[in-house]
Design a protein around this motif. Structure first.
Motif, short mmCIF file in Angstrom:
data_model
loop_
_atom_site.label_atom_id
_atom_site.label_comp_id
_atom_site.label_asym_id
_atom_site.label_seq_id
_atom_site.Cartn_x
_atom_site.Cartn_y
_atom_site.Cartn_z
N HIS A 11 31.01 17.03 57.17
CA HIS A 11 30.38 17.95 56.23
C HIS A 11 29.12 18.49 56.86
O HIS A 11 28.35 17.75 57.48
CB HIS A 11 30.06 17.22 54.92
N SER B 166 39.09 15.68 65.85
CA SER B 166 40.04 14.67 66.33
C SER B 166 39.72 14.37 67.78
O SER B 166 39.17 15.20 68.50
CB SER B 166 41.48 15.15 66.18
N LEU C 131 33.36 10.37 66.26
CA LEU C 131 34.79 10.29 66.58
C LEU C 131 35.07 9.18 67.58
O LEU C 131 35.98 8.37 67.40
CB LEU C 131 35.28 11.63 67.15
N THR D 32 37.02 19.40 60.48
CA THR D 32 37.70 18.18 60.90
C THR D 32 37.61 18.08 62.41
O THR D 32 37.56 19.09 63.12
CB THR D 32 39.19 18.16 60.48
N TRP E 35 28.99 14.60 66.19
CA TRP E 35 30.38 14.49 65.74
C TRP E 35 31.24 13.78 66.79
O TRP E 35 32.09 12.95 66.46
CB TRP E 35 30.95 15.85 65.41
N GLU F 137 41.24 11.00 63.62
CA GLU F 137 40.80 12.26 63.03
C GLU F 137 39.82 11.94 61.91
O GLU F 137 39.98 10.94 61.21
CB GLU F 137 41.99 13.03 62.48
N MET F 138 38.80 12.78 61.77
CA MET F 138 37.79 12.58 60.73
C MET F 138 37.39 13.93 60.13
O MET F 138 37.50 14.95 60.79
CB MET F 138 36.50 11.96 61.33
N GLU F 139 36.91 13.88 58.89
CA GLU F 139 36.32 15.06 58.26
C GLU F 139 34.81 14.98 58.41
O GLU F 139 34.23 13.89 58.40
CB GLU F 139 36.68 15.11 56.78
N ILE G 243 37.34 20.34 67.48
CA ILE G 243 36.71 20.55 66.19
C ILE G 243 37.35 21.78 65.56
O ILE G 243 37.42 22.84 66.18
CB ILE G 243 35.18 20.75 66.31
N LYS H 293 34.78 23.69 55.99
CA LYS H 293 35.53 22.42 55.97
C LYS H 293 35.84 22.09 57.43
O LYS H 293 36.61 22.79 58.08
CB LYS H 293 36.81 22.56 55.15
#
Length: 139
Positions: free
Chosen positions: A14, A81, A38, A79, A34, A10-12, A98, A77
């Motif tokens: 911006h 995965s 990932l 995130t 994205w 999992e990543m955040e 997402i 915000k």
């Protein structure tokens, strides 16, 4: 529903002004970026990508399918995965999602394989570098 795959990251993310298109939401190409982030993070966490490349192998994407459910706008915000859904000899299927501001925005599926960088032919991943084979029987 949470997936129990041991191969999951999992990543955040911006959103920058450069991610927003004329309609005021995140451009579709950003989702591809994205997914790339990932997937690369997943690879680096579960096998030695540098060693794979040094041995003239490289993981490639066969297909990407993205389902957009809700737009993402600037400042959200975000995130993401991704997890290994299944692995079968030479092809593995990754599932991703997402989330923005706690809401599901898109889901994706990618099919990937390993190629020999010299011959450009499909190869079974080398077992000493690529540990996913151990997981194949558990799915």
């Amino acid at each position: 529903m949470a997936h129990l795959s041991p191969y999951r990251v999992e990543m955040e993310f911006h959103t920058g002004t450069y991610d927003i298109d004329i309609a005021g939401h995140v451009n579709n190409i950003v989702y591809i970026k994205w997914l790339e982030d990932l997937r690369t993070n997943l690879y680096r966490q579960f096998f030695d990508l540098d060693e794979l490349i040094k041995n003239n192998f490289y993981p490639v994407v066969l297909s990407t399918e993205i389902r957009y459910k809700k737009e993402i706008t600037f400042g959200a915000k975000v995130t993401g995965s991704i997890f290994l859904e299944r692995f079968d000899r030479t092809i593995w299927v990754l599932k991703a999602k997402i989330i923005a501001d706690g809401k599901f925005c898109s889901g994706a599926e990618q099919k990937c394989m390993v190629i020999d960088l010299k011959t450009k032919e499909v190869q079974k991943p080398p077992p000493d570098i690529f540990i996913l084979e151990e997981f194949a029987g558990d799915l």
